[in-house]
Design a protein around this motif. Sequence first.
Motif, PDB file in Angstrom:
ATOM      1  N   LEU A 171       0.836  -1.187   0.000  1.00 13.41           N
ATOM      2  CA  LEU A 171       0.000   0.000   0.000  1.00 13.41           C
ATOM      3  C   LEU A 171       0.878   1.246   0.000  1.00 13.41           C
ATOM      4  O   LEU A 171       1.835   1.340   0.776  1.00 13.41           O
ATOM      5  CB  LEU A 171      -0.901  -0.023   1.238  1.00 13.41           C
ATOM      6  N   ALA A 172       0.547   2.197  -0.877  1.00 20.27           N
ATOM      7  CA  ALA A 172       1.218   3.499  -0.892  1.00 20.27           C
ATOM      8  C   ALA A 172       0.369   4.458  -0.074  1.00 20.27           C
ATOM      9  O   ALA A 172      -0.777   4.758  -0.429  1.00 20.27           O
ATOM     10  CB  ALA A 172       1.393   4.005  -2.315  1.00 20.27           C
ATOM     11  N   LEU A 173       0.916   4.934   1.045  1.00 25.89           N
ATOM     12  CA  LEU A 173       0.152   5.749   1.986  1.00 25.89           C
ATOM     13  C   LEU A 173       0.318   7.233   1.688  1.00 25.89           C
ATOM     14  O   LEU A 173       1.369   7.679   1.220  1.00 25.89           O
ATOM     15  CB  LEU A 173       0.621   5.460   3.413  1.00 25.89           C
ATOM     16  N   PHE A 174      -0.770   8.002   1.971  1.00 25.04           N
ATOM     17  CA  PHE A 174      -0.761   9.469   1.894  1.00 25.04           C
ATOM     18  C   PHE A 174      -0.279   9.939   0.516  1.00 25.04           C
ATOM     19  O   PHE A 174       0.607  10.790   0.395  1.00 25.04           O
ATOM     20  CB  PHE A 174       0.134  10.060   2.990  1.00 25.04           C
ATOM     21  N   THR A 175      -0.872   9.404  -0.517  1.00 28.31           N
ATOM     22  CA  THR A 175      -0.418   9.676  -1.881  1.00 28.31           C
ATOM     23  C   THR A 175      -0.943  11.022  -2.364  1.00 28.31           C
ATOM     24  O   THR A 175      -2.133  11.346  -2.198  1.00 28.31           O
ATOM     25  CB  THR A 175      -0.896   8.567  -2.826  1.00 28.31           C
ATOM     26  N   THR A 176      -0.060  11.807  -2.985  1.00 28.37           N
ATOM     27  CA  THR A 176      -0.438  13.074  -3.625  1.00 28.37           C
ATOM     28  C   THR A 176       0.161  13.111  -5.021  1.00 28.37           C
ATOM     29  O   THR A 176       1.204  12.505  -5.282  1.00 28.37           O
ATOM     30  CB  THR A 176       0.054  14.295  -2.829  1.00 28.37           C
ATOM     31  N   VAL A 177      -0.517  13.817  -5.921  1.00 35.73           N
ATOM     32  CA  VAL A 177      -0.008  14.018  -7.279  1.00 35.73           C
ATOM     33  C   VAL A 177       0.058  15.514  -7.556  1.00 35.73           C
ATOM     34  O   VAL A 177      -0.744  16.307  -7.053  1.00 35.73           O
ATOM     35  CB  VAL A 177      -0.890  13.314  -8.331  1.00 35.73           C
ATOM     36  N   GLU A 178       1.022  15.889  -8.377  1.00 43.06           N
ATOM     37  CA  GLU A 178       1.206  17.296  -8.724  1.00 43.06           C
ATOM     38  C   GLU A 178       1.886  17.371 -10.071  1.00 43.06           C
ATOM     39  O   GLU A 178       2.752  16.547 -10.385  1.00 43.06           O
ATOM     40  CB  GLU A 178       2.042  18.000  -7.662  1.00 43.06           C
ATOM     41  N   LEU A 179       1.489  18.347 -10.858  1.00 39.01           N
ATOM     42  CA  LEU A 179       2.100  18.562 -12.161  1.00 39.01           C
ATOM     43  C   LEU A 179       3.388  19.356 -11.992  1.00 39.01           C
ATOM     44  O   LEU A 179       3.416  20.388 -11.318  1.00 39.01           O
ATOM     45  CB  LEU A 179       1.140  19.314 -13.086  1.00 39.01           C
ATOM     46  N   VAL A 180       4.450  18.857 -12.607  1.00 34.70           N
ATOM     47  CA  VAL A 180       5.711  19.601 -12.645  1.00 34.70           C
ATOM     48  C   VAL A 180       5.595  20.632 -13.759  1.00 34.70           C
ATOM     49  O   VAL A 180       5.383  20.284 -14.924  1.00 34.70           O
ATOM     50  CB  VAL A 180       6.906  18.653 -12.892  1.00 34.70           C
ATOM     51  N   ASP A 181       5.726  21.907 -13.384  1.00 36.69           N
ATOM     52  CA  ASP A 181       5.457  22.985 -14.341  1.00 36.69           C
ATOM     53  C   ASP A 181       6.425  22.952 -15.511  1.00 36.69           C
ATOM     54  O   ASP A 181       7.632  22.753 -15.343  1.00 36.69           O
ATOM     55  CB  ASP A 181       5.556  24.348 -13.658  1.00 36.69           C
ATOM     56  N   ASN A 182       5.860  23.141 -16.695  1.00 36.69           N
ATOM     57  CA  ASN A 182       6.626  23.404 -17.905  1.00 36.69           C
ATOM     58  C   ASN A 182       6.279  24.831 -18.309  1.00 36.69           C
ATOM     59  O   ASN A 182       5.229  25.082 -18.900  1.00 36.69           O
ATOM     60  CB  ASN A 182       6.257  22.406 -18.997  1.00 36.69           C
ATOM     61  N   GLN A 183       7.127  25.774 -17.933  1.00 33.10           N
ATOM     62  CA  GLN A 183       6.796  27.186 -18.053  1.00 33.10           C
ATOM     63  C   GLN A 183       6.449  27.603 -19.481  1.00 33.10           C
ATOM     64  O   GLN A 183       5.687  28.540 -19.698  1.00 33.10           O
ATOM     65  CB  GLN A 183       7.969  28.023 -17.540  1.00 33.10           C
ATOM     66  N   ASP A 184       7.008  26.901 -20.451  1.00 34.63           N
ATOM     67  CA  ASP A 184       6.781  27.305 -21.838  1.00 34.63           C
ATOM     68  C   ASP A 184       5.468  26.774 -22.395  1.00 34.63           C
ATOM     69  O   ASP A 184       4.990  27.267 -23.417  1.00 34.63           O
ATOM     70  CB  ASP A 184       7.929  26.803 -22.722  1.00 34.63           C
ATOM     71  N   VAL A 185       4.900  25.761 -21.738  1.00 30.65           N
ATOM     72  CA  VAL A 185       3.721  25.126 -22.328  1.00 30.65           C
ATOM     73  C   VAL A 185       2.560  25.079 -21.348  1.00 30.65           C
ATOM     74  O   VAL A 185       1.481  25.602 -21.605  1.00 30.65           O
ATOM     75  CB  VAL A 185       4.060  23.701 -22.816  1.00 30.65           C
ATOM     76  N   ILE A 186       2.761  24.447 -20.205  1.00 34.82           N
ATOM     77  CA  ILE A 186       1.642  24.124 -19.319  1.00 34.82           C
ATOM     78  C   ILE A 186       2.075  24.307 -17.867  1.00 34.82           C
ATOM     79  O   ILE A 186       3.218  24.026 -17.516  1.00 34.82           O
ATOM     80  CB  ILE A 186       1.175  22.673 -19.575  1.00 34.82           C
ATOM     81  N   ARG A 187       1.142  24.808 -17.077  1.00 34.09           N
ATOM     82  CA  ARG A 187       1.397  24.995 -15.659  1.00 34.09           C
ATOM     83  C   ARG A 187       0.181  24.566 -14.863  1.00 34.09           C
ATOM     84  O   ARG A 187      -0.950  24.607 -15.357  1.00 34.09           O
ATOM     85  CB  ARG A 187       1.704  26.470 -15.337  1.00 34.09           C
ATOM     86  N   ALA A 188       0.441  24.151 -13.596  1.00 35.39           N
ATOM     87  CA  ALA A 188      -0.660  23.803 -12.702  1.00 35.39           C
ATOM     88  C   ALA A 188      -1.224  25.078 -12.093  1.00 35.39           C
ATOM     89  O   ALA A 188      -0.502  26.038 -11.826  1.00 35.39           O
ATOM     90  CB  ALA A 188      -0.172  22.855 -11.614  1.00 35.39           C
ATOM     91  N   LYS A 189      -2.519  25.072 -11.837  1.00 36.76           N
ATOM     92  CA  LYS A 189      -3.173  26.240 -11.266  1.00 36.76           C
ATOM     93  C   LYS A 189      -3.281  26.145  -9.744  1.00 36.76           C
ATOM     94  O   LYS A 189      -3.628  27.123  -9.095  1.00 36.76           O
ATOM     95  CB  LYS A 189      -4.568  26.408 -11.871  1.00 36.76           C
ATOM     96  N   GLY A 190      -2.996  24.993  -9.182  1.00 34.93           N
ATOM     97  CA  GLY A 190      -3.090  24.827  -7.736  1.00 34.93           C
ATOM     98  C   GLY A 190      -1.945  23.993  -7.205  1.00 34.93           C
ATOM     99  O   GLY A 190      -0.960  23.738  -7.888  1.00 34.93           O
TER     100      GLY A 190
END
Length: 489
Positions: free
Chosen positions: A347-366
């Motif tokens: 079991l993988a506990l306390f799992t979170t995901v997040e986008l690694v920003d690519n400043q030239d193309v795509i960024r996470a908003k949160g």
Amino acid sequence: MKILIAILATILFASLLTPNIVLAHYPHTSDECPSTEEMGINPKCLIEQRESGKEVKFLDMFFSEGAKNIGGNQLDAIPTKLEVEPGDGTAILVAVMANSGAFELTGLKGWLSLPVGFQAVGRPAGEPTFDSYDLGITSGAVFVFEFQVIVTENTRVGMYKTTLHVEYFKARDLGLNFRDFQVEFLLPGRSVINAVIDDPIIPTITPSPLNVSIHNNGTALMSSVEVTVSTPITATVALNQQVPEASESPIMILGGDGYTKVNTIKPGEKADVKITLFASEEAVNTAFQLPVAISYVDPNGVSKQIQRFVSVYVQGTISLRVYDLGITYIGGEPNLSGYLLNEGTNLALFTTVELVDNQDVIRAKGGPQYLGDLTANSPLPFNIPIRFAEGIEPGEYPVTIEVLYKDDLRVPFESEIDGTVQYAPLVIEKQENASMYSNIGIFAGVGAGGVAGYYFVRKRKNKVTSWAKKGKDEIGSEDDIDFLSESKQ
């Protein structure tokens, strides 16, 4: 005359009772030395006497626990050598001697001068240590002196030279015999051996290189070292509960039998033994003890065998994969969506995901999105609000997902998973309002129905008026009769 005859008879009778008696040699001239020590003898004779005591031979000197079994008047076995290090305190220094003469020896005494750092037990500093051997020593027999000494902190590991003075009597001989020996003994130190594993946590279903370190934390050199690491037949689970023995161990050694020859390990140093382990799924979340057999030769030349144990913990795997990556719109806003799958066993506990920003193309908003505990083979969906750079063209773009989680030991891990997404700008087509057309249809239907009703009522009214004007007898057409019948209904 009779008295003289009586004296000669007595001497003759005594000689018959002791036919093999050997009388001590006394010098006939002033330059000749006696065979035994005499008070006031000159130094030349003392040296000659000490060099002429050939009946006693020195064989060896070493630290030991002392002689345990003495049968009759001779030693049954040579005492076992012992590892002693500086600061050990009271110890027994054994001198192994032998009777190489033709006669039995008795009344043996030994004095051992002590080097700096050693002190005789019960005697002032600087005095020799003493021991005696009261039993008779037959020709060719071996005996020992056991000198009790104090090994202080001021000593060092190594060889020491000193003097051993021995006194004894020979059977059928008169006088005291003695001899001085220049002897050597070794302060060997002590081997304090430990076996440890650098990284005791291994994954399952994966060949795992393992480094077992053999530490010599003592003061003695270890020679001809041989190490054998074996697979366990018992296991202890995380709660320290013993599990039954298994016919086959869930852990095996790959590419060998666990044997390694190390040669020497100096004091304060270590030797590494490298093996490769493979743990099956049955070993998941279980601690195992691996026996480590160590054989070596100590500085005394004694071969020794000891056993140590090292523990390994078999941890289940957590293998993450992201699939079905795409762009979805929620409330008109773009989101990076997909599924996170755990292909491992734990079991993988306390799992979170997040986008690694690519400043030239795509960024996470949160910030990171919390998914909770990720069970093996049970994917979890995720949606990460994102925004694209202005003027970006439609196409396929790389993205990196960062996943943070903890294993069952609450050890944090970080994993980055690469993927690609297909991007196309959202196009909203302009459409007429459908409710307007539906209202127009309703109005048109209502109007048409009204017109048809008006026409029908108007027609019936005209026929009734015409029938009233004709009178009853004038009604003759079938149309009129049908109309009347309809009106009465």
